[in-house]
Design an enzyme around this catalytic site. Sequence first.
Site, short mmCIF file in Angstrom:
data_model
loop_
_atom_site.label_atom_id
_atom_site.label_comp_id
_atom_site.label_asym_id
_atom_site.label_seq_id
_atom_site.Cartn_x
_atom_site.Cartn_y
_atom_site.Cartn_z
N GLY A 8 24.27 36.16 41.91
CA GLY A 8 25.46 35.59 41.29
C GLY A 8 26.69 35.80 42.15
N VAL A 60 33.48 37.70 40.43
CA VAL A 60 33.16 39.12 40.52
C VAL A 60 32.10 39.37 41.60
CG1 VAL A 60 32.22 41.12 39.31
CG2 VAL A 60 33.83 39.59 38.15
N GLY A 64 29.89 34.38 41.60
CA GLY A 64 31.14 33.97 40.97
C GLY A 64 32.28 34.84 41.45
N LYS A 90 34.26 39.03 20.65
CA LYS A 90 33.99 37.98 21.63
C LYS A 90 34.17 36.62 20.97
CE LYS A 90 32.80 37.97 26.01
NZ LYS A 90 33.37 38.93 26.99
#
Length: 346
Positions: free
Chosen positions: A178, A182, A180, A76
């Site tokens: 959430g 996705v 966003g 990452k």
Amino acid sequence: MNIWTQDYEQLIFLQDRSIGFKAIIAVHHTKLGPALGGCRMMDYGNEEEAVLDALRLARGMTYKSALAGIPYGGGKAVIVGRPGTAVNREAWFRSLGKQLHKLNGLYITGLDLGSTVQDMDGVREETAYVTDTTGSLGADNELTATMTAYGVFLGIRASLKRAYGSESLRNKVIAVQGLGKVGFKLCRYLQEADAKLIVADIDAARVRLAAASFGALASSPEAIAAVPCDVFAPCALGGVLHEGAIAALDCAIVAGAANNQLATPEDGERIHGRGILYAPDYAINAGGIIVTAAELEGADAAKAKSDTERIYGSLERIFAEASLRGLSTAAAADQITEELLGKQLF
């Protein structure tokens, strides 16, 4: 498990004061292949928060790839900065690309929270070790986000089958935290399957859009985890499943797209102790990394979708093994994955 006691192959600190650039690359495991994992850009409170996020995410990518059956390790990159601020993004991401090139393929980056296809194009100016660039499989029609959402949708169905004996979503109440790329795409899959949605996001405009698009009811980000529902789907940042939040859950299932949902390993046991079925995050949200693997292998969208559909069976195996071994699903997923990795990560 204390993240600081785990072995990592590399932890690299990057800085270019002339352009105000600061980033961290964590490479967890490359024994099965190059490390995959996107580049996240966030306004971290301090450097330690950024390091911890990179470490946790890199380890999660190792487990995600292994469980998904793709020949890659985990890594990452995190850039310390506030998305949307007036910085020279091209210079920042080209600086990241220069460092990636020095790693000679050990780690391949791509999209993540706060980064864009245009940012990946900047990385591509300096190195070939990047995915999700303009015209690529992952960037085409937002396939990475779409397949992540699709995999979570399939995982919710597998979880419903385990908890209720039927995978039907008709009239099931799903609380999505959430909205966003996705989370919003997941809502569309759920609404098309006749689920009833309750949604929350820090962006009020996204909540209004979900209400108009899907007939969703709105909740506040602070209250969404405690609303009565069949499935709580965390699709925002990690660490939302901590001791207090778990005590307040009013659901039968937790199954969502967020990475590192458990604040601590003990929280997997807390969910299990409450009799709530947990779909381990790195098992259910593997659609994105599956798209990345397909892109690197020169495969098409149909292959990526077919491979993503294996998430359903992967979760069925985890649920069955957890029951057989008398473990929480979080612990069972870790055991299965570590067995796939040959038990010895290093």
